[in-house]
Design an enzyme around this catalytic site. Structure first.
Site, mmCIF file in Angstrom:
data_model
loop_
_atom_site.group_PDB
_atom_site.id
_atom_site.type_symbol
_atom_site.label_atom_id
_atom_site.label_comp_id
_atom_site.label_asym_id
_atom_site.label_seq_id
_atom_site.Cartn_x
_atom_site.Cartn_y
_atom_site.Cartn_z
ATOM 1 N N LYS A 166 0.743 -1.746 0.235
ATOM 2 C CA LYS A 166 0.335 0.280 0.063
ATOM 3 C C LYS A 166 1.151 1.014 -0.186
ATOM 4 O O LYS A 166 0.968 2.466 -0.807
ATOM 5 C CB LYS A 166 -1.154 0.102 1.158
ATOM 6 C CG LYS A 166 -1.717 0.736 1.121
ATOM 7 C CD LYS A 166 -3.343 0.805 2.163
ATOM 8 C CE LYS A 166 -2.802 1.714 4.056
ATOM 9 N NZ LYS A 166 -3.689 1.910 4.646
ATOM 10 N N ASP A 189 -6.135 0.608 0.423
ATOM 11 C CA ASP A 189 -5.912 1.327 1.519
ATOM 12 C C ASP A 189 -8.011 0.591 2.012
ATOM 13 O O ASP A 189 -8.506 -0.201 1.189
ATOM 14 C CB ASP A 189 -6.148 2.603 1.974
ATOM 15 C CG ASP A 189 -7.221 3.737 1.578
ATOM 16 O OD1 ASP A 189 -7.895 2.252 0.509
ATOM 17 O OD2 ASP A 189 -7.361 4.457 1.541
#
Length: 211
Positions: A122, A140
């Site tokens: 991420k 996310d």
């Protein structure tokens, strides 16, 4: 909509109109600062991180200064973000590597980013997209929740699997901005804690509504 690709393109266009200026909600003016903020943002709001890092950068204004600081000194400042000990340890180790191996700069290679302490897919994607303008998909919690609800992915919760599914249907140059817009949409409309505000949603007629 017949295909997920077609649905994805329509969602991208509508969210562009709704959130034309959507960008990263972490404040930074240099790549290494985004690296620090992303690590602090785990299980903490971006708004709080933005406040805490002001004190951190006032005391340690560059990579070298932060690399010189002990994890304990860093923890003293970043504690309000939660998980202070492990975050401080990662930030300290990360800055030392930038100083010693990368001449104080953040590498623009995805796999090199993944090797830095505390950097996962991420974070690496966020930096590739935001700092270097490369194709990126940041999975996310907002992204994972929304793409499942909209029907772009089918009941996939694992971040890497969601990312891989989205790479197949999102044009590469759209990925980074699309994920930023999902954050805005997820906060304002397609919320997690309350019932989503489907009546106010620009996607309500095309959304699968897997709520």
């Amino acid at each position: 909509m017949e295909t997920k690709e077609a649905l994805a393109l329509e969602i991208i266009e509508r969210l562009k109109k709704e959130y034309p200026d959507a960008g990263c909600t972490l404040d930074y003016d240099q790549a290494w600062k985004l690296l620090v903020s992303v690590r602090l943002a785990a299980q903490c709001t971006d708004a709080r991180v933005n406040v805490v890092v002001e004190d951190l950068y006032a005391k340690y204004p560059d990579v070298n200064a932060l690399a010189e600081a002990t994890p304990e000194e860093i923890e003293e400042i970043v504690r309000p973000c939660g998980l202070g000990k492990s975050k401080a340890r990662d930030i300290s180790a990360c800055m030392k590597i930038l100083r010693d191996e990368y001449d104080g700069k953040v590498p623009d290679d995805f796999n090199a980013l993944l090797e830095l302490p505390g950097v996962g897919r991420k974070s690496a994607n966020l930096i590739m997209g935001d700092v270097f303008g490369k194709p990126a998909i940041v999975t996310d919690t907002h992204c994972i929740r929304l793409v499942n609800r909209m029907g772009l992915v089918d009941h996939i919760k694992e971040p890497k699997k969601v990312e891989m599914a989205l790479w197949k249907i999102i044009p590469p140059e759209e990925g980074s901005d699309f994920c930023h817009r999902l954050v805005y949409h997820g906060r304002d409309i397609c919320t997690a804690r309350t019932k989503p505000y489907c009546d106010k949603c620009c996607l309500q007629d095309i959304c699968a509504k897997n709520i």
